[in-house]
Design an enzyme around this catalytic site. Structure first.
Site, PDB file in Angstrom:
ATOM      1  N   GLY A   1       0.840  -1.188   0.000  1.00  0.00           N
ATOM      2  CA  GLY A   1       0.000   0.000   0.000  1.00  0.00           C
ATOM      3  C   GLY A   1       0.875   1.238   0.000  1.00  0.00           C
TER       4      GLY A   1
ATOM      5  N   PHE B   1       1.574   3.015   2.436  1.00  0.00           N
ATOM      6  CA  PHE B   1       2.316   3.221   3.680  1.00  0.00           C
ATOM      7  C   PHE B   1       3.126   2.013   4.117  1.00  0.00           C
ATOM      8  CE2 PHE B   1      -1.548   5.802   3.716  1.00  0.00           C
ATOM      9  CZ  PHE B   1      -0.946   7.045   3.644  1.00  0.00           C
ATOM     10  N   GLY B   2       3.270   1.026   3.240  1.00  0.00           N
ATOM     11  CA  GLY B   2       4.062  -0.119   3.652  1.00  0.00           C
ATOM     12  C   GLY B   2       3.916  -1.305   2.725  1.00  0.00           C
TER      13      GLY B   2
ATOM     14  N   ASP C   1     -11.122   1.999   7.670  1.00  0.00           N
ATOM     15  CA  ASP C   1     -10.790   1.413   6.366  1.00  0.00           C
ATOM     16  C   ASP C   1     -11.380   0.004   6.275  1.00  0.00           C
ATOM     17  OD1 ASP C   1      -9.688   1.417   3.836  1.00  0.00           O
ATOM     18  OD2 ASP C   1      -7.654   0.938   4.493  1.00  0.00           O
TER      19      ASP C   1
HETATM   20  P1  ADP Z   1      -2.016  -2.771   3.476  1.00  0.00           P
HETATM   21  O1  ADP Z   1      -1.645  -1.536   4.193  1.00  0.00           O
HETATM   22  O2  ADP Z   1      -1.079  -3.128   2.380  1.00  0.00           O
HETATM   23  O3  ADP Z   1      -3.447  -2.781   3.020  1.00  0.00           O
HETATM   24  P2  ADP Z   1      -2.755  -5.007   5.212  1.00  0.00           P
HETATM   25  O4  ADP Z   1      -2.495  -4.995   6.675  1.00  0.00           O
HETATM   26  O5  ADP Z   1      -4.162  -4.835   4.779  1.00  0.00           O
HETATM   27  O6  ADP Z   1      -1.799  -3.919   4.545  1.00  0.00           O
HETATM   28  O7  ADP Z   1      -2.190  -6.366   4.609  1.00  0.00           O
HETATM   29  C1  ADP Z   1      -2.108  -6.588   3.221  1.00  0.00           C
HETATM   30  C2  ADP Z   1      -2.575  -7.983   2.870  1.00  0.00           C
HETATM   31  O8  ADP Z   1      -1.772  -8.949   3.547  1.00  0.00           O
HETATM   32  C3  ADP Z   1      -4.002  -8.286   3.312  1.00  0.00           C
HETATM   33  O9  ADP Z   1      -4.951  -7.867   2.371  1.00  0.00           O
HETATM   34  C4  ADP Z   1      -3.964  -9.790   3.477  1.00  0.00           C
HETATM   35  O10 ADP Z   1      -4.109 -10.422   2.223  1.00  0.00           O
HETATM   36  C5  ADP Z   1      -2.566 -10.045   3.969  1.00  0.00           C
HETATM   37  N1  ADP Z   1      -2.509 -10.125   5.450  1.00  0.00           N
HETATM   38  C6  ADP Z   1      -2.351  -9.105   6.324  1.00  0.00           C
HETATM   39  N2  ADP Z   1      -2.351  -9.534   7.597  1.00  0.00           N
HETATM   40  C7  ADP Z   1      -2.508 -10.869   7.549  1.00  0.00           C
HETATM   41  C8  ADP Z   1      -2.559 -11.930   8.548  1.00  0.00           C
HETATM   42  N3  ADP Z   1      -2.460 -11.679   9.863  1.00  0.00           N
HETATM   43  N4  ADP Z   1      -2.711 -13.196   8.108  1.00  0.00           N
HETATM   44  C9  ADP Z   1      -2.805 -13.475   6.784  1.00  0.00           C
HETATM   45  N5  ADP Z   1      -2.751 -12.545   5.821  1.00  0.00           N
HETATM   46  C10 ADP Z   1      -2.605 -11.252   6.173  1.00  0.00           C
HETATM   47 MG    MG Z   2      -5.263  -3.370   3.771  1.00  0.00          MG
END
Ligand code: ADP
Ligand code: MG
Length: 352
Positions: A31, A33-34, A167
């Site tokens: 995304g 931010f990371g 979000d």
């Molecule tokens: P971003 O800021 O990129 O949206 P997210 O925290 O939503 O970051 O994580 C991106 C993707 O990584 C999620 O849409 C999911 O597919 C996967 N993901 C994130 N956290 C987990 C988790 N604890 N277990 C499995 N998949 C995860």
């Molecule tokens: Mg996300």
């Protein structure tokens, strides 16, 4: 202050990790931010099992760590299981925040609703097979109900803790294979109103596909972030005045809409719906009147699903997707809605 002392003591006794403890695997997401990776433990003592998820985040990572630690203490079942967060200073690049969660499972709700099989692809994951119902609308409705209930349950946990997610969307709802429930992820945009952390940074871009019409969650009359102790004293009042949690409810309503109507599951479909709703001044009932007469089979089927049991699903949807935040139901009230309650359903149908 208790909260801060508790957090500090807890940190002292929890294991700490560093960069070299993890081996990077597949990239899961990227995304603004990371970047998010699946990772595994470098050394694997018996106590450390299963894969993990790592987010390398920019400056917003500090807030996301704070939110995850708070969630772990206050409502751990609502969100993905958070292990640890730390600041990784490398000599070459800018400092990064590293956040580590347990890998909850392969699928987000976004992946699952994109499947042609939805909602049947979710059925055995959450319910086991339901022998007593034939395939068809009623069965689909039952599965959708279960998903929505789990999502609202997680959201109620966050809101009761004083956190607004901001979000909520299918991409940020993960199916936890361990607990066989849906959990919320990605607290990168969350705001903790009780202590004034991440108090509506104006530059923050909300996902326009799922955002409620109000631009800022607190009224624009609310002055900029007060200091933490002042915010802590004020925020229950501000919460009551502004009902910032209802922003998440609007997004959750759009998820219910997408689950009920296959045609709104794609990005372009959802954008089209948003355009139609805006043209109806965010009046869902007016929207229905405008589209139903010339509805195709897909659309008609969605209305039929929501109209089951005296239209109780449609009623709940209209309580969530409303222009005015204060007219939307809270997560807690939504959970008590007869849509989720079989006896309530019966009562309602007798009444009718
Ligand atoms: P971003 O800021 O990129 O949206 P997210 O925290 O939503 O970051 O994580 C991106 C993707 O990584 C999620 O849409 C999911 O597919 C996967 N993901 C994130 N956290 C987990 C988790 N604890 N277990 C499995 N998949 C995860
Ligand atoms: Mg996300």
């Amino acid at each position: 202050w208790d909260m801060f002392v508790l957090a500090f003591v807890e940190r002292l006794f929890r294991p700490t990790y560093k960069k070299d403890d993890f081996v990077l695997g597949k990239k899961l997401g990227e995304g603004a931010f990371g970047v998010v990776y699946r990772v595994s433990w470098a050394k694997k003592p018996s106590s450390k099992e299963g894969d993990l998820v790592l987010k390398k985040a920019t400056e917003y990572g500090a807030v996301e760590i704070w939110m995850n630690e708070r969630v772990r203490r206050a409502c751990s079942n609502s969100c993905a299981d958070f292990l640890y967060g730390f600041l990784e200073k490398s000599s070459k690049k800018e400092a990064e925040y590293w956040l580590i969660w347990r890998f909850e499972g392969e699928s987000t709700l976004a992946d699952l609703i994109q499947s042609k099989e939805f909602p049947y692809n979710v059925e055995s994951m959450i319910l086991g097979e339901m022998q007593d119902l034939p395939k068809g609308l009623e069965r689909e409705n039952r599965i959708i109900q279960t998903i929505l209930r789990q999502l609202l349950f997680a959201l109620d946990g966050l809101h009761s803790t004083g956190i607004v997610h901001r979000d909520i969307k299918p991409q940020n709802v993960i199916f936890s294979e361990g607990s066989r429930t849906f959990k919320i992820i990605d607290l990168g945009a969350a705001a903790d109103l009780r202590v004034g952390i991440n108090y509506i940074p104006k530059e923050f871009l909300l996902d326009p596909r799922y955002a409620a019409p109000e631009q800022y969650i607190m009224s624009t009359q609310t002055p900029s972030a007060p200091s933490a102790p002042v915010a802590a004293a004020l925020s229950p009042v501000l919460w009551q005045l502004n009902l910032p949690d209802r922003f998440d409810i609007y997004s959750t309503g759009l998820i219910l809409l997408q689950m009920a109507f296959p045609s709104f599951r794609s990005d372009s479909g959802l954008i089209q719906f948003n355009r139609q709703l805006k043209r109806c001044d965010y009046d869902l009932i007016a929207w229905r009147k405008s589209v139903e007469p010339r509805a195709n089979g897909d659309l008609r089927r969605g209305f039929e699903l929501l109209d089951l049991d005296g239209g109780i699903g449609w009623e709940l949807l209209t309580c969530m997707v409303r222009y005015k935040a204060r007219q939307r139901v809270s997560a807690k009230a939504a959970l008590a809605h007869p849509y989720f309650d079989k006896e309530g359903l019966l009562a309602l149908s007798i009444m009718q």
